[in-house]
Design a protein around this motif. Structure first.
Motif, short mmCIF file in Angstrom:
data_model
loop_
_atom_site.label_atom_id
_atom_site.label_comp_id
_atom_site.label_asym_id
_atom_site.label_seq_id
_atom_site.Cartn_x
_atom_site.Cartn_y
_atom_site.Cartn_z
N MET A 1 103.23 -11.51 -21.42
CA MET A 1 101.77 -11.72 -21.26
C MET A 1 101.39 -11.53 -19.81
O MET A 1 101.91 -12.21 -18.92
CB MET A 1 101.42 -13.13 -21.73
N ASN A 49 101.89 9.22 -16.72
CA ASN A 49 102.99 8.39 -17.24
C ASN A 49 104.05 8.08 -16.17
O ASN A 49 105.24 8.29 -16.39
CB ASN A 49 103.65 9.10 -18.43
N THR A 74 104.54 0.05 -13.27
CA THR A 74 104.98 0.11 -14.66
C THR A 74 106.44 -0.29 -14.84
O THR A 74 106.95 -0.28 -15.96
CB THR A 74 104.79 1.53 -15.24
N VAL A 75 107.13 -0.63 -13.76
CA VAL A 75 108.50 -1.14 -13.91
C VAL A 75 108.51 -2.66 -13.92
O VAL A 75 109.17 -3.29 -14.74
CB VAL A 75 109.42 -0.61 -12.78
N GLY B 243 111.95 7.44 -23.71
CA GLY B 243 110.90 6.93 -22.83
C GLY B 243 110.89 7.53 -21.44
O GLY B 243 109.88 7.49 -20.75
N SER B 246 109.22 12.11 -19.77
CA SER B 246 108.22 12.71 -18.87
C SER B 246 108.71 12.71 -17.42
O SER B 246 108.33 13.58 -16.64
CB SER B 246 106.84 12.04 -18.99
N LEU B 247 109.58 11.73 -17.05
CA LEU B 247 110.13 11.72 -15.69
C LEU B 247 111.06 12.91 -15.48
O LEU B 247 111.03 13.57 -14.44
CB LEU B 247 110.89 10.41 -15.45
N LEU B 258 102.84 12.80 -22.98
CA LEU B 258 103.59 11.63 -23.42
C LEU B 258 103.14 10.41 -22.66
O LEU B 258 102.78 10.48 -21.48
CB LEU B 258 105.09 11.81 -23.12
N GLU B 259 103.17 9.26 -23.33
CA GLU B 259 103.03 7.99 -22.63
C GLU B 259 104.12 7.04 -23.15
O GLU B 259 104.47 7.06 -24.33
CB GLU B 259 101.64 7.40 -22.86
N SER B 260 104.65 6.23 -22.25
CA SER B 260 105.79 5.36 -22.58
C SER B 260 105.32 3.91 -22.73
O SER B 260 104.72 3.36 -21.81
CB SER B 260 106.85 5.45 -21.48
N ASP B 303 103.21 -2.78 -27.09
CA ASP B 303 102.21 -3.38 -26.22
C ASP B 303 101.09 -2.37 -26.02
O ASP B 303 101.24 -1.18 -26.29
CB ASP B 303 102.82 -3.77 -24.88
N GLN B 304 99.95 -2.84 -25.52
CA GLN B 304 98.81 -1.93 -25.40
C GLN B 304 98.90 -1.06 -24.16
O GLN B 304 98.27 0.00 -24.12
CB GLN B 304 97.50 -2.72 -25.42
N TYR B 305 99.71 -1.47 -23.18
CA TYR B 305 99.76 -0.74 -21.92
C TYR B 305 101.08 0.01 -21.77
O TYR B 305 102.09 -0.36 -22.36
CB TYR B 305 99.59 -1.70 -20.73
N THR B 306 101.07 1.06 -20.95
CA THR B 306 102.30 1.81 -20.71
C THR B 306 103.20 1.00 -19.77
O THR B 306 102.72 0.28 -18.91
CB THR B 306 102.00 3.17 -20.04
N SER B 307 104.51 1.14 -19.97
CA SER B 307 105.43 0.40 -19.12
C SER B 307 106.85 0.93 -19.30
O SER B 307 107.19 1.49 -20.33
CB SER B 307 105.39 -1.09 -19.47
N TYR B 308 107.65 0.76 -18.25
CA TYR B 308 109.08 1.09 -18.32
C TYR B 308 109.93 -0.18 -18.22
O TYR B 308 111.11 -0.13 -17.94
CB TYR B 308 109.46 2.03 -17.17
N SER B 309 109.30 -1.33 -18.44
CA SER B 309 109.95 -2.60 -18.14
C SER B 309 110.99 -3.02 -19.17
O SER B 309 111.75 -3.96 -18.93
CB SER B 309 108.89 -3.70 -18.04
N ARG B 311 110.50 -4.73 -21.68
CA ARG B 311 110.16 -6.02 -22.24
C ARG B 311 108.68 -6.01 -22.60
O ARG B 311 107.89 -5.33 -21.97
CB ARG B 311 110.47 -7.15 -21.26
N ALA B 313 105.13 -8.28 -24.43
CA ALA B 313 104.42 -9.56 -24.34
C ALA B 313 104.75 -10.46 -25.53
O ALA B 313 105.04 -9.99 -26.63
CB ALA B 313 102.92 -9.32 -24.26
#
Lengths: 90, 420
Positions: A1, A49, A74-75, B243, B246-247, B258-260, B303-309, B311, B313
């Motif tokens: 969150m 992206n 984004t990381v 994922g 694109s990198l 693409l979006e991750s 999740d609604q947002y792009t991320s490389y984490s 993990r 929400a």
């Protein structure tokens, strides 16, 4: 969150109040009828992206209802800043 | 080439007499050579499959498989292991059913038990729209030779006894679409089986070796890849990096559509067998099966947002569990043991990109979004075919990059959102 700072309400609020709006600063075509297929592809589908700093739009859907821009990593998912729509890219 | 000791009753008995000390390692960890006939970037299931089929079916055995982390450590080890092919459009049905046909017999082909279990995938209809949509899918599937059948609520209950089909529930079950050939497979075994078989055919599996650049010649064609362990030359490079695609593509100067996004899954504590099949409910955003170990395996949404984490929400998990509890009240007191996330690469039309790129010698397999595991053998085979022939197979020809320019999208609603 995520905790997201709304630049209009000037408060950090939980992510569930917000709707993500995709990559920011993608300008709509000024004169769409002159756009080539390549330009439409670029505008509609190609996204940066990045792994790192990402400029993106959010809407405070369950708050003030307004769109704003944000810079998020984004990381780590940490917000660097949020700023009002119409302000220059940060 | 390494020698692979086959798993057989005879060898098992032989090894039993010497405390199983004679089994060789499944695959040796290789250092990269200076050049290869083909390089695959990404040792997930798809990349491992591509390396295996290049060597097995298409006669290219001098292959390097380069992986940033360890093989099968990305989405291959993070998915909910569901296999099905009941997609609406002709292109999708052909693509996913190609994979289902390869799943059948894959354990025997690889001499490795991937535990493909045809326990059936049951998709629940909760409203009139679902009923009409699923029946349309069933008819379209029949025309494409893909099995999918309509079950009444009573038949759904008979097939999956924990279902509550009483009309008083919040999401009444009006029926369901059942693909009996659908089911699950053991995802890690798929990676290990392909790695062992590919390695035995001469493929070098190079782990902990991130690609840092893509080298192109004066004519623009691929010359090889820069890695953490030096330059590796090859005229053919296939990228299957989910994922991170694109990198990698940016290294070759290409921007991709693409979006991750993070996609989560979770498992419960293990319990005795209670759940005989895979159940999906697109409307309430829930799907579940029970692993052979006894855990309920549950898929959540992106999740609604792009991320490389890697993990997601917590409220995404809560939303999914609320839906599960509404459909299966018997699970309201189950404890969840683990949640995790993977990074999925999503295309605008939710269909994959599998074929050539504008760069000569560079091929791509990406955009499988939230549902790539089911396609593992098919995607591997088709990427290998495309690399070997420098032309796509007719099954993956529609999945080109050009469709985002000419508008011939494969807007597969069955591939969207949670239904995997």
């Amino acid at each position: 969150m995520l905790l997201i700072h709304c630049p209009y309400c000037e408060e950090a609020r939980p992510e569930v109040e917000f709707a993500y709006g995709g990559e920011a600063h993608i300008a709509r075509p000024v004169d769409p009828s002159t756009y080539s297929d390549e330009q439409w592809e670029e505008f509609l589908y190609i996204r940066s992206n990045p792994r790192g700093r990402h400029h993106e739009r959010w809407r405070h859907a369950h708050g003030c209802g307004r769109f704003f821009n944000a810079v998020r990593d984004t990381v780590t998912d940490v917000f660097e800043t949020t700023y009002k729509a119409g302000e220059a890219r940060k | 080439m390494t020698t692979m000791k086959r798993f057989s009753g005879f060898n098992l008995i032989g090894e039993a007499f010497r405390s199983h000390q004679g089994w060789p390692e499944h695959w040796p960890d290789k250092a990269p050579k200076a050049s290869y006939d083909a390089i695959i970037v990404g040792a997930g299931g798809h990349g491992l499959g591509a390396a295996y089929y290049l060597a097995k079916k298409y006669g290219i055995t001098n292959v390097a498989l380069i992986e940033k982390g360890w093989l099968g450590g990305g989405n291959t080890g993070r998915n909910t292991t569901i296999i099905r092919s009941n997609y609406l459009y002709d292109e999708s049905a052909h693509l996913y059913d190609h994979a289902v046909k390869l799943w059948d017999g894959l354990s025997q082909e690889l001499n490795y038990n991937i535990m493909y279990s045809k326990r059936g995938v049951l998709m629940l209809a909760h409203n009139v729209h679902d009923v009409q949509s699923f029946k349309r899918h069933i008819h379209a599937n029949r025309l494409n030779g893909v099995d999918n059948e309509w079950l009444t609520p009573e038949e759904c209950k008979a097939y999956c006894p924990p279902l509550d089909i009483s009309p008083r529930t919040r999401h009444p079950v009006l029926g369901g679409a059942l693909q009996r050939r659908g089911g699950t497979a053991r995802h890690d075994s798929v990676a290990w089986g392909y790695a062992r078989a590919a390695s035995a055919l001469g493929v070098d599996i190079i782990q902990n070796c991130a690609v840092t650049g893509i080298r192109r010649g004066a004519d623009g064609a691929i010359e090889g890849v820069e890695t953490e362990r030096g330059f590796i030359a090859s005229r053919r490079v296939g990228v299957s990096a989910a994922g991170s695609t694109s990198l990698v593509m940016k290294m070759a100067g290409l921007d991709f559509p693409l979006e991750s996004y993070p996609l989560q899954a979770l498992v419960s504590e293990p319990v005795k067998p209670i759940f005989p099949c895979v159940v999906m409910s697109n409307t309430v955003h829930a799907y579940m099966s029970q692993s052979d170990k006894g855990e309920l395996v549950i898929g959540a949404g992106t999740d609604q947002y792009t991320s490389y984490s890697q993990r997601g929400a917590f409220h995404i998990v809560e939303h999914t569990l609320a839906a599960i509890c509404e459909i299966f009240p018997i699970f309201t007191r189950m404890r969840m043991l683990r949640t995790w996330g993977g990074i999925v690469d999503v295309t605008p039309d939710r269909s994959p990109i599998l074929g050539k790129t504008p760069v000569k010698g560079l091929y791509v397999n990406c955009g499988w979004g939230t549902g790539g595991f089911k396609a593992t053998p098919g995607a591997g085979d088709l990427l290998a075919y495309t690399m070997a022939h420098d032309e796509p197979h007719k099954i993956n020809a529609p999945y080109n990059l050009d469709r985002f320019r000419n508008g011939r999208l494969i807007d597969e609603a069955a591939a969207a959102a949670v239904a995997h």
